[in-house]
Design a protein around this motif. Sequence first.
Motif, PDB file in Angstrom:
ATOM      1  N   HIS A  63      11.922 -44.072 -44.406  1.00  0.00           N
ATOM      2  CA  HIS A  63      11.805 -44.266 -45.907  1.00  0.00           C
ATOM      3  C   HIS A  63      12.953 -45.096 -46.484  1.00  0.00           C
ATOM      4  N   GLY A  64      12.957 -45.467 -47.740  1.00  0.00           N
ATOM      5  CA  GLY A  64      13.855 -46.514 -48.365  1.00  0.00           C
ATOM      6  C   GLY A  64      13.282 -47.287 -49.455  1.00  0.00           C
ATOM      7  N   SER A  65      13.979 -48.043 -50.121  1.00  0.00           N
ATOM      8  CA  SER A  65      13.592 -48.713 -51.289  1.00  0.00           C
ATOM      9  C   SER A  65      13.935 -50.379 -51.181  1.00  0.00           C
ATOM     10  N   HIS A  66      13.344 -51.119 -51.572  1.00  0.00           N
ATOM     11  CA  HIS A  66      13.698 -52.536 -51.703  1.00  0.00           C
ATOM     12  C   HIS A  66      14.184 -52.882 -53.130  1.00  0.00           C
ATOM     13  N   GLN A  67      15.328 -53.410 -53.198  1.00  0.00           N
ATOM     14  CA  GLN A  67      15.775 -54.155 -54.644  1.00  0.00           C
ATOM     15  C   GLN A  67      15.582 -55.586 -54.461  1.00  0.00           C
ATOM     16  N   ILE A  68      14.650 -56.114 -55.608  1.00  0.00           N
ATOM     17  CA  ILE A  68      14.327 -57.508 -55.479  1.00  0.00           C
ATOM     18  C   ILE A  68      15.331 -58.082 -56.372  1.00  0.00           C
ATOM     19  N   THR A  69      16.117 -59.312 -55.828  1.00  0.00           N
ATOM     20  CA  THR A  69      17.129 -59.743 -56.656  1.00  0.00           C
ATOM     21  C   THR A  69      16.667 -61.263 -57.261  1.00  0.00           C
ATOM     22  N   CYS A  70      15.549 -61.831 -56.394  1.00  0.00           N
ATOM     23  CA  CYS A  70      15.104 -63.015 -56.702  1.00  0.00           C
ATOM     24  C   CYS A  70      13.930 -63.343 -56.234  1.00  0.00           C
ATOM     25  N   VAL A  71      12.954 -63.961 -57.039  1.00  0.00           N
ATOM     26  CA  VAL A  71      11.683 -64.257 -56.469  1.00  0.00           C
ATOM     27  C   VAL A  71      11.304 -65.753 -57.003  1.00  0.00           C
ATOM     28  N   ILE A  72      11.288 -66.501 -55.950  1.00  0.00           N
ATOM     29  CA  ILE A  72      11.066 -68.161 -56.277  1.00  0.00           C
ATOM     30  C   ILE A  72       9.466 -68.491 -55.725  1.00  0.00           C
ATOM     31  N   LYS A  73       8.721 -68.896 -56.758  1.00  0.00           N
ATOM     32  CA  LYS A  73       7.437 -69.088 -56.404  1.00  0.00           C
ATOM     33  C   LYS A  73       6.702 -70.672 -56.576  1.00  0.00           C
ATOM     34  N   GLN A  74       6.036 -71.026 -55.939  1.00  0.00           N
ATOM     35  CA  GLN A  74       5.393 -72.298 -56.020  1.00  0.00           C
ATOM     36  C   GLN A  74       4.089 -72.285 -55.196  1.00  0.00           C
ATOM     37  N   ASP A  75       3.122 -72.798 -56.110  1.00  0.00           N
ATOM     38  CA  ASP A  75       1.593 -72.498 -55.857  1.00  0.00           C
ATOM     39  C   ASP A  75       1.256 -71.186 -55.483  1.00  0.00           C
ATOM     40  N   ARG A  76       0.826 -71.058 -54.107  1.00  0.00           N
ATOM     41  CA  ARG A  76       0.405 -69.982 -53.686  1.00  0.00           C
ATOM     42  C   ARG A  76       1.400 -69.395 -52.543  1.00  0.00           C
ATOM     43  N   SER A  77       2.813 -69.588 -52.919  1.00  0.00           N
ATOM     44  CA  SER A  77       3.867 -69.059 -51.993  1.00  0.00           C
ATOM     45  C   SER A  77       4.942 -68.499 -52.904  1.00  0.00           C
ATOM     46  N   ALA A  78       5.702 -67.634 -52.224  1.00  0.00           N
ATOM     47  CA  ALA A  78       6.694 -67.004 -52.739  1.00  0.00           C
ATOM     48  C   ALA A  78       7.798 -66.616 -51.777  1.00  0.00           C
ATOM     49  N   ALA A  79       9.255 -67.208 -52.121  1.00  0.00           N
ATOM     50  CA  ALA A  79      10.183 -66.695 -51.243  1.00  0.00           C
ATOM     51  C   ALA A  79      11.208 -65.309 -52.156  1.00  0.00           C
ATOM     52  N   VAL A  80      11.181 -64.376 -51.395  1.00  0.00           N
ATOM     53  CA  VAL A  80      11.896 -63.254 -51.939  1.00  0.00           C
ATOM     54  C   VAL A  80      13.475 -63.022 -51.461  1.00  0.00           C
TER      55      VAL A  80
END
Length: 150
Positions: A91-108
């Motif tokens: 178990h655990g949790s994700h902390q998102i610090t950045c999402v970069i999106k373009q068209d139908r793509s995303a970098a996290v």
Amino acid sequence: MASTDGGHRHEHAAGSGAPLPAHATPFDNHSVEHGPESVVRSYYELVDANRVEDMLALFDDQAIYRRPGYEPLNGKSMLRSFYNGVRVIEHGSHQITCVIKQDRSAAVVGCFEGKLKSGSQVNVRFSDFFSLNEQGLITERDTFFFTPSI
């Protein structure tokens, strides 16, 4: 809309304040117009809540997931097997610090903190790269971890 209760996130139907039914997913409230950021944020909320079937609803039937140390996971059946048994995380949790999106793509970029099935605690930075189809379903995911490997 989400609320917290003792550190646990609970999704609510938009504007109602009422919890979503167990079979509903946050994705149900997100249309393709919201784009990839909405989908990937829903992914992390569902995987952290261990709602595997709801999380799988975010993926195209033929989706491919690639991560270090594993052969590519091709299709929902392999994804299901991974999340229900093969995955080393208890178990655990994700902390998102950045999402970069373009068209139908995303970098996290983010950090995962949790407990492995071995009992070890883990705190590791990661990057994920998602591709979505025209219906807003995840078709590809690639994960990278910030740990020494070479």
